[in-house]
Design a protein around this motif. Structure first.
Motif, PDB file in Angstrom:
ATOM      1  N   SER A 147       9.554  -9.047  -1.028  1.00  0.00           N
ATOM      2  CA  SER A 147       9.807  -7.747  -0.394  1.00  0.00           C
ATOM      3  C   SER A 147      10.419  -7.657   1.063  1.00  0.00           C
ATOM      4  O   SER A 147      10.280  -8.870   1.861  1.00  0.00           O
ATOM      5  CB  SER A 147       8.779  -6.848  -0.308  1.00  0.00           C
ATOM      6  OG  SER A 147       8.166  -6.591  -1.512  1.00  0.00           O
ATOM      7  N   SER A 148      11.136  -6.977   1.440  1.00  0.00           N
ATOM      8  CA  SER A 148      11.793  -6.734   2.934  1.00  0.00           C
ATOM      9  C   SER A 148      12.087  -5.548   3.296  1.00  0.00           C
ATOM     10  O   SER A 148      12.160  -4.396   2.473  1.00  0.00           O
ATOM     11  CB  SER A 148      13.194  -7.633   2.822  1.00  0.00           C
ATOM     12  OG  SER A 148      14.064  -6.894   1.723  1.00  0.00           O
ATOM     13  N   GLY A 149      12.409  -5.438   4.559  1.00  0.00           N
ATOM     14  CA  GLY A 149      12.877  -4.170   5.234  1.00  0.00           C
ATOM     15  C   GLY A 149      11.863  -3.039   5.220  1.00  0.00           C
ATOM     16  O   GLY A 149      11.870  -1.872   4.800  1.00  0.00           O
ATOM     17  N   PRO A 150      10.676  -3.245   5.809  1.00  0.00           N
ATOM     18  CA  PRO A 150       9.425  -2.452   6.294  1.00  0.00           C
ATOM     19  C   PRO A 150      10.158  -0.992   6.768  1.00  0.00           C
ATOM     20  O   PRO A 150      11.019  -0.936   7.618  1.00  0.00           O
ATOM     21  CB  PRO A 150       8.412  -2.893   6.609  1.00  0.00           C
ATOM     22  CG  PRO A 150       9.057  -4.115   7.452  1.00  0.00           C
ATOM     23  CD  PRO A 150      10.447  -4.529   6.690  1.00  0.00           C
ATOM     24  N   SER A 151       9.800   0.201   6.179  1.00  0.00           N
ATOM     25  CA  SER A 151      10.029   1.647   6.731  1.00  0.00           C
ATOM     26  C   SER A 151       9.057   2.007   7.914  1.00  0.00           C
ATOM     27  O   SER A 151       8.267   1.151   8.348  1.00  0.00           O
ATOM     28  CB  SER A 151       9.581   2.638   5.606  1.00  0.00           C
ATOM     29  OG  SER A 151       8.483   2.890   5.266  1.00  0.00           O
ATOM     30  N   PRO A 152       9.324   2.885   8.311  1.00  0.00           N
ATOM     31  CA  PRO A 152       8.300   3.796   9.308  1.00  0.00           C
ATOM     32  C   PRO A 152       7.021   3.872   8.587  1.00  0.00           C
ATOM     33  O   PRO A 152       7.042   3.960   7.375  1.00  0.00           O
ATOM     34  CB  PRO A 152       8.895   5.125   9.670  1.00  0.00           C
ATOM     35  CG  PRO A 152      10.412   4.884   9.453  1.00  0.00           C
ATOM     36  CD  PRO A 152      10.619   3.997   8.226  1.00  0.00           C
ATOM     37  N   MET A 153       6.006   3.782   9.475  1.00  0.00           N
ATOM     38  CA  MET A 153       4.759   3.737   8.849  1.00  0.00           C
ATOM     39  C   MET A 153       4.186   5.183   8.913  1.00  0.00           C
ATOM     40  O   MET A 153       4.640   6.045   9.697  1.00  0.00           O
ATOM     41  CB  MET A 153       3.678   3.016   9.661  1.00  0.00           C
ATOM     42  CG  MET A 153       4.063   1.436   9.720  1.00  0.00           C
ATOM     43  SD  MET A 153       2.904   0.689  10.786  1.00  0.00           S
ATOM     44  CE  MET A 153       4.202   0.023  12.054  1.00  0.00           C
ATOM     45  N   TRP A 154       3.216   5.637   8.079  1.00  0.00           N
ATOM     46  CA  TRP A 154       2.493   6.750   8.087  1.00  0.00           C
ATOM     47  C   TRP A 154       1.240   6.655   7.796  1.00  0.00           C
ATOM     48  O   TRP A 154       0.644   5.670   7.251  1.00  0.00           O
ATOM     49  CB  TRP A 154       3.303   7.779   7.329  1.00  0.00           C
ATOM     50  CG  TRP A 154       2.800   7.549   5.610  1.00  0.00           C
ATOM     51  CD1 TRP A 154       1.830   8.361   5.004  1.00  0.00           C
ATOM     52  CD2 TRP A 154       3.554   6.873   4.872  1.00  0.00           C
ATOM     53  NE1 TRP A 154       1.967   7.918   3.636  1.00  0.00           N
ATOM     54  CE2 TRP A 154       2.911   6.856   3.619  1.00  0.00           C
ATOM     55  CE3 TRP A 154       4.830   6.202   4.802  1.00  0.00           C
ATOM     56  CZ2 TRP A 154       3.475   6.538   2.268  1.00  0.00           C
ATOM     57  CZ3 TRP A 154       5.365   5.605   3.918  1.00  0.00           C
ATOM     58  CH2 TRP A 154       4.637   5.515   2.647  1.00  0.00           C
ATOM     59  N   LYS A 155       0.209   7.386   8.159  1.00  0.00           N
ATOM     60  CA  LYS A 155      -1.306   7.368   7.975  1.00  0.00           C
ATOM     61  C   LYS A 155      -1.643   8.511   6.963  1.00  0.00           C
ATOM     62  O   LYS A 155      -1.295   9.679   7.236  1.00  0.00           O
ATOM     63  CB  LYS A 155      -1.878   7.765   9.437  1.00  0.00           C
ATOM     64  CG  LYS A 155      -3.537   7.378   9.122  1.00  0.00           C
ATOM     65  CD  LYS A 155      -4.258   7.162  10.550  1.00  0.00           C
ATOM     66  CE  LYS A 155      -5.562   6.552  10.322  1.00  0.00           C
ATOM     67  NZ  LYS A 155      -6.361   6.780  11.643  1.00  0.00           N
ATOM     68  N   ASN A 156      -2.324   8.029   6.148  1.00  0.00           N
ATOM     69  CA  ASN A 156      -3.082   8.941   4.976  1.00  0.00           C
ATOM     70  C   ASN A 156      -4.594   8.411   4.947  1.00  0.00           C
ATOM     71  O   ASN A 156      -4.991   7.309   4.481  1.00  0.00           O
ATOM     72  CB  ASN A 156      -2.423   8.811   3.807  1.00  0.00           C
ATOM     73  CG  ASN A 156      -2.957   9.579   2.740  1.00  0.00           C
ATOM     74  OD1 ASN A 156      -3.371  10.689   2.932  1.00  0.00           O
ATOM     75  ND2 ASN A 156      -2.732   9.473   1.534  1.00  0.00           N
ATOM     76  N   GLY A 157      -5.450   9.403   5.502  1.00  0.00           N
ATOM     77  CA  GLY A 157      -6.875   9.141   5.451  1.00  0.00           C
ATOM     78  C   GLY A 157      -7.266   8.002   6.539  1.00  0.00           C
ATOM     79  O   GLY A 157      -6.671   7.995   7.828  1.00  0.00           O
TER      80      GLY A 157
END
Length: 163
Positions: A62-72
């Motif tokens: 895999s490559s190119g991580p996106s912006p992060m978000w928090k869920n719980g």
């Protein structure tokens, strides 16, 4: 309180494009790091502290991580994976350890690092129809040109549905 954070996917730059998976899965140092400001009171955020390496378990190229978000209690990000986009998750407060949670999170391949962003809440007067929660930049036709998909992210089931 929100704090600035950078995630640097350095695998391709360190190993050379096409020679190793960009998001490393073995725990070896590929150059991928997390960086946090050295002084939050500095209005220019001049000095940063690197933490790493960042480990992605089961990334399988895999490559190119996106912006992060928090869920719980966990953090999420999406990344290009084969001909689609995978979702990764982390419960590590320092965001240094990630695992692939859903290799087929979005069937389209992300374009430009799988850009994934939340859209504003519903507009006034729209009551009966579902409103998209996220916009995702993808490469739907495989020609390198960006296309965009609007969809709904289900926080409870950790799924994304195109509208």
């Amino acid at each position: 309180t929100l704090k600035p954070l950078l995630m640097i996917d350095g695998g391709c730059g360190l190993k050379g494009a096409g020679t190793e998976p960009c998001m490393e899965s073995s725990g070896s140092d590929t150059g991928g790091v997390i960086a946090v400001p050295g002084d939050l009171n500095d209005p220019h955020l001049t000095n940063w502290t690197k933490q790493g390496p960042t480990v992605f378990k089961g990334c399988d190229g895999s490559s190119g991580p996106s912006p992060m978000w928090k869920n719980g209690d966990k953090y999420n990000l999406v990344a290009i994976h084969g001909f689609g986009t995978a979702r990764f998750e982390s419960t590590d407060a320092m965001l240094g350890s990630w695992k692939m949670a859903d290799p087929a999170f979005i069937p389209q391949r992300g374009g430009g690092g799988g850009l994934w962003h939340k859209v504003p809440p519903t507009v006034d007067g729209l009551k009966e129809q579902a409103w998209p929660t996220h916009i995702f930049q993808c490469n739907r036709f495989g020609d390198g040109r960006p296309t965009f998909a609007l969809g709904i992210y289900d926080h409870q089931h950790e799924t994304f549905s195109n509208m």
